[in-house]
Structures are given as C-alpha cells and as structure tokens.
Write a protein that holds these residues in place. Sequence first.
Motif, PDB file in Angstrom:
ATOM      1  N   GLN A  24      35.800  39.118  39.189  1.00  0.00           N
ATOM      2  CA  GLN A  24      37.059  38.502  38.759  1.00  0.00           C
ATOM      3  C   GLN A  24      38.247  39.343  39.211  1.00  0.00           C
ATOM      4  O   GLN A  24      39.273  38.811  39.658  1.00  0.00           O
ATOM      5  CB  GLN A  24      37.074  38.344  37.243  1.00  0.00           C
ATOM      6  CG  GLN A  24      36.049  37.372  36.704  1.00  0.00           C
ATOM      7  CD  GLN A  24      36.021  37.367  35.193  1.00  0.00           C
ATOM      8  OE1 GLN A  24      37.055  37.243  34.540  1.00  0.00           O
ATOM      9  NE2 GLN A  24      34.841  37.511  34.625  1.00  0.00           N
ATOM     10  N   LEU A  25      38.124  40.664  39.084  1.00  0.00           N
ATOM     11  CA  LEU A  25      39.189  41.570  39.500  1.00  0.00           C
ATOM     12  C   LEU A  25      39.466  41.428  40.998  1.00  0.00           C
ATOM     13  O   LEU A  25      40.627  41.435  41.432  1.00  0.00           O
ATOM     14  CB  LEU A  25      38.801  43.012  39.161  1.00  0.00           C
ATOM     15  CG  LEU A  25      39.770  44.115  39.604  1.00  0.00           C
ATOM     16  CD1 LEU A  25      41.123  43.948  38.912  1.00  0.00           C
ATOM     17  CD2 LEU A  25      39.171  45.482  39.300  1.00  0.00           C
ATOM     18  N   PHE A  26      38.392  41.286  41.779  1.00  0.00           N
ATOM     19  CA  PHE A  26      38.569  41.129  43.219  1.00  0.00           C
ATOM     20  C   PHE A  26      39.445  39.923  43.537  1.00  0.00           C
ATOM     21  O   PHE A  26      40.372  40.003  44.355  1.00  0.00           O
ATOM     22  CB  PHE A  26      37.209  40.975  43.912  1.00  0.00           C
ATOM     23  CG  PHE A  26      37.319  40.442  45.316  1.00  0.00           C
ATOM     24  CD1 PHE A  26      37.702  41.275  46.353  1.00  0.00           C
ATOM     25  CD2 PHE A  26      37.076  39.098  45.594  1.00  0.00           C
ATOM     26  CE1 PHE A  26      37.829  40.792  47.653  1.00  0.00           C
ATOM     27  CE2 PHE A  26      37.198  38.600  46.878  1.00  0.00           C
ATOM     28  CZ  PHE A  26      37.575  39.448  47.913  1.00  0.00           C
ATOM     29  N   ILE A 388      38.211  47.044  48.423  1.00  0.00           N
ATOM     30  CA  ILE A 388      38.256  48.506  48.273  1.00  0.00           C
ATOM     31  C   ILE A 388      38.824  48.888  46.908  1.00  0.00           C
ATOM     32  O   ILE A 388      38.299  49.782  46.230  1.00  0.00           O
ATOM     33  CB  ILE A 388      39.079  49.142  49.412  1.00  0.00           C
ATOM     34  CG1 ILE A 388      38.339  48.978  50.740  1.00  0.00           C
ATOM     35  CG2 ILE A 388      39.345  50.617  49.147  1.00  0.00           C
ATOM     36  CD1 ILE A 388      39.147  49.375  51.957  1.00  0.00           C
ATOM     37  N   ALA A 389      39.889  48.195  46.481  1.00  0.00           N
ATOM     38  CA  ALA A 389      40.506  48.512  45.192  1.00  0.00           C
ATOM     39  C   ALA A 389      39.558  48.210  44.031  1.00  0.00           C
ATOM     40  O   ALA A 389      39.379  49.045  43.125  1.00  0.00           O
ATOM     41  CB  ALA A 389      41.811  47.735  45.032  1.00  0.00           C
ATOM     42  N   ALA A 390      38.947  47.027  44.041  1.00  0.00           N
ATOM     43  CA  ALA A 390      38.028  46.657  42.958  1.00  0.00           C
ATOM     44  C   ALA A 390      36.825  47.598  42.921  1.00  0.00           C
ATOM     45  O   ALA A 390      36.394  48.044  41.854  1.00  0.00           O
ATOM     46  CB  ALA A 390      37.571  45.206  43.128  1.00  0.00           C
ATOM     47  N   SER A 391      36.275  47.913  44.100  1.00  0.00           N
ATOM     48  CA  SER A 391      35.132  48.829  44.174  1.00  0.00           C
ATOM     49  C   SER A 391      35.502  50.218  43.672  1.00  0.00           C
ATOM     50  O   SER A 391      34.751  50.842  42.920  1.00  0.00           O
ATOM     51  CB  SER A 391      34.617  48.921  45.617  1.00  0.00           C
ATOM     52  OG  SER A 391      34.162  47.688  46.072  1.00  0.00           O
ATOM     53  N   SER A 392      36.660  50.706  44.094  1.00  0.00           N
ATOM     54  CA  SER A 392      37.090  52.046  43.713  1.00  0.00           C
ATOM     55  C   SER A 392      37.305  52.147  42.209  1.00  0.00           C
ATOM     56  O   SER A 392      36.920  53.143  41.580  1.00  0.00           O
ATOM     57  CB  SER A 392      38.384  52.425  44.446  1.00  0.00           C
ATOM     58  OG  SER A 392      38.170  52.454  45.842  1.00  0.00           O
ATOM     59  N   LEU A 393      37.897  51.120  41.614  1.00  0.00           N
ATOM     60  CA  LEU A 393      38.112  51.132  40.169  1.00  0.00           C
ATOM     61  C   LEU A 393      36.788  51.104  39.417  1.00  0.00           C
ATOM     62  O   LEU A 393      36.623  51.791  38.405  1.00  0.00           O
ATOM     63  CB  LEU A 393      38.981  49.944  39.759  1.00  0.00           C
ATOM     64  CG  LEU A 393      40.460  50.022  40.167  1.00  0.00           C
ATOM     65  CD1 LEU A 393      41.162  48.709  39.871  1.00  0.00           C
ATOM     66  CD2 LEU A 393      41.163  51.176  39.445  1.00  0.00           C
ATOM     67  N   ALA A 394      35.832  50.304  39.926  1.00  0.00           N
ATOM     68  CA  ALA A 394      34.518  50.248  39.289  1.00  0.00           C
ATOM     69  C   ALA A 394      33.796  51.590  39.389  1.00  0.00           C
ATOM     70  O   ALA A 394      33.205  52.070  38.419  1.00  0.00           O
ATOM     71  CB  ALA A 394      33.678  49.149  39.932  1.00  0.00           C
TER      72      ALA A 394
END
Length: 540
Positions: A24-26, A388-394
Amino acid sequence: MQVLETVIDAIANRKRLEIELIFQLFWILFFVGLIPSWIVSRYFSRVARWLALILAIVILLNYIGLVILYPTWADYADPAEANIAVVSWLLRRGEPLYPTLDAAGRYINNYGAFSYIIQAAFLSVFQPSIFSSKLAGSVAGLSSLTLIFLLIQHQLNRWFAIVGTAIASLCFLNQTSASGLLTSSFWVRPDSLLLFFSVLGLFLVVRGGKAIAIFGSAIALGVSTNLKVTAFLHFIPIYVLLLERFGIVSVLISAASSIFISALPYLLPQISLTNYWKWLQQVRLKGIKSEQIPKNLLWTAFMAIPSMIALLLNCNRRWFSKRWLYGLTLLAGIVLNAVISSTRGALENNMLPFVPLLIYLAIDLFRLRASRPKLISVLGISAAIAFIAASSLAVYSTEVKFVERMNTAPGHRAIADLDRFIAAHPNRTIGMGYGAVSYQLSSYRPPLVFAGNPYLLDSASLMEMQASGLNNTPEKTLQALKTCQTQIWLVPKENLPFQVYSYYPPLQKLFSDRFRKIFAETYDRQESTEFYDAWICKTR
C-alpha cells in the motif's frame, strides 16, 4: 492517510511493517512521486543519476556492514541456526547425521546433508565457535551480491550495476514476517546457501563457456536440491537459459550430473539416505497453512516491481518471443513454490532464491534500452523511487530493532559463563536445557557441544517433530533422561525447567508432562551461575 500514519507509528516505535502495508505504501509513494519524477526527468536527469548512485552506495554499505557485523554478535537471529551449528559439529565428530525416527537424540532437522557438510568445513578450518558457524552464511551473502554486481555490469554498465545491486540488497533484507528473517540471505540456515548457488548457477550459465555453464550449473543444482528438494523450481528458468545458449544435450548432461552431485553425501557411512528420506516425509504431515500462500505471492510480487518497471520501459515483441519460456517457467516456479513452502512454520524466506531470477529478467529487459515516450519514463522513475523508499522504510523498521537486540544480547557474557562452568566440571556431561519464558539463553548451546558434550534435545528439531505429529521425546529419549546420560542440565536462571512453548500454532508446550515428571524425579537444582541454574543428576 491511514497507511502513512501506520507507517510513521511503526517506524517511531520500531515495529515491523507487514508486506500488505508495504505494498500500500508503494502505491501511495508512486502516485505522490509522479510530479517530482516528471520534473526530474525533464530538467535534472544528470543530477538524479548522481543522487541515485550516492543513495545506492549508502544502501550497499548498509547491507555489507550488517553482513560483516553479524558473525561478531554472539547471538543468533533464529533458534534453528544453533541447530545447524551443533549438528554440523556432531557430523564432524563422526556421529550419524540422520538418526532413526525413534532415536534418543532429538536434534535433526529436515535440511539436506550439504548444509551440515559446508558448515562443518568452516567450523573445522576456523575452530568451532558461534563466530565461525556464521562465516559460511556471511560469505554466501556477500558472494551472492558480488555475482549480481558482476552480472549486471557485464550485461549493462557500472552505474546500473551499483544501483541494481543496491536494489538487490534491499530485496535480500526485506523479509517482514519476523525480525530475524532480515538476515536470511546470510544466516546459518540453508537459505543463504540456496541463494548463493542459485546466483552462481545463473551467473555461470549466462557468462561461462559451454563446459563451465554445463558443469557449473550441475554443481549449483546438485548442491541446491540436496539442501532443499524443491530447489529445482528456481533452477528451471536457469536451465531455460542454458537450453537457449548451448542446446538440449547440454541441459541433459547438466541435469544428470546434478543428480550424482546431490547424492554424493549419502555415500558417507554416517549419512543415511533412508533415514533422511523418512525424516523428509514428516514435512508433508505438517500440512499447508493456506494463509501463508498469499503472503508468499504478495512478497514476491513486491520483489518483482523492478522487473515490472523494466518490462514497462523496454518490452517489445522481439524480446517476448525470445524470453517467453524463461518468464513462464519463472512464474510457474514462483506459484508452485509459494504453495509448497506454506507448511506450518514456513515464511517468505523460502521465496528468496527467486530474487536473482527476477533481477536477471530486469537486466535482460534494460539491455534493450528501448526509446519510450516521456510519460513512460516518468512512470518508471516514480515507480523506482517508490520501490526504493518503501523497501528502505520496511528494512529500517526491522533493522534498527534487530541491531538493538544483537547489541543488548548477553551473548559473549553468557558464553564466558558457560566456559567457566565447563572448566569447573571436567569429565561431566553437560546439556543445555530450556526454561519457561524465552529461548534466548538456550540458544548459546553450541559451545557445550563444541567442548565435547553429547546432544540430546534441540528446540528447533522438537518443534518440527511436534508440528508433524511425531513424538518428539520417545521412549529412548526418556530412558536417556532417566539414566542421566546427560549428568548436568543448564536451565536459564530462575526458570521452571522445560516449560517453553513451541513457536508453531496452535501454541502448545514443547515438552510433555511425562518428560517434565521424569526430569523432576531425576535431577535437582544444586548450583547457579550468572545466567543458568545447574540441575544435576541425583544419583551421580
């Protein structure tokens, strides 16, 4: 808005982000990033390339640093890692790797022989310790990333190689069901080796000459199917590439050779193929946990986003006609593996070996470097930033908590405590028991076995046996307890002995009432150390 609030709260409180939330964030980040992506694509493309390169280097350093640090922490991310370390050393000592189903020693897990053989080699070369038990996984993790870098650089260029390898490292770390899974690309369990041999097979088939491609893929497939029977599912696409390069005869030679390589360990007298097969049959008795199937598929779909971006930017009819079989076998393997790897206790880490295959799909597409309308480029940039942003936050939400856990664990102090106890009780057999609260202090059991003590009970193995309906403490085990074959049991201090629960649902106590009754009749607490109570046999 609710999604963003949940993400912010999770990061602030160091909570894990589940895969549904990350997806969802992505999409939120993707749509939010459309206008900035258009501006970047239109006016600042060169600056964006440099910023992407710097960010990629930071992401890579984070992964490399974590892999290097992991062996220095005297703690394991998962209880099964201690099992691998201990059983590998038992193999090195000449004890049977796969005892009978009713054997007294309850220490075997359903892993293939090569997992223990490789670990035993590292333990022998570097001397047995928790540090050396982690080296094989760490080498496998770093080697996997290095091979991916070389593959991308060969097919594209160095800029793509650095950025692509950084994205690969995020995929490796982005395991969200449990914090310990963060380390699954370099931990002691077979996942790190499966990942490495998958990347190795892919690399040799794509870049090697005919002989190297044939026999390199044979070794990679042979070791992998020995580690895990279903590994052939993520090798079928690799063999499609071998077929395209060198023809059907090469595929047949490689496949036949891999069978021989996979069977090699069972030529050793202490490794019984019959017993291994019997233990492996217990896995199907655990049953499929249907709710894990969509999680496996959703996680893999998220990992496939870079490939989907490449498909959007570069796909054409000519590429599709050439690579349709690779794509079809990759998709089929993912779906089948998602179902097969959904037994009780299984998580998304079983899908990890498909990541390099998805990365290769993206590499192959980007090789076309097709010219596309500006709108498509904007969509691609926005999707890349969002991924990249969603992955990095996770990863961040999991990694901070994990590093804190490793730094605050009593590992080195607990091991020093064990060493002092061993030195104070020469010629006594000592085993690691389990308490009532957690498994952490019991996870430092390898040093006891490295010092020459016998091994009767392993929690990871007992959980697997219980989940498959097998009696995890049969009569021979109870008899070994009654006759004090282990003279001293160390139980986490001020814990009731053997009261822990299994991780597998439905939650139930790992040890039976009869086991605890016999233990209470045979042992009593006579000493204590900084971290453990010593329960000593009453008759010895």
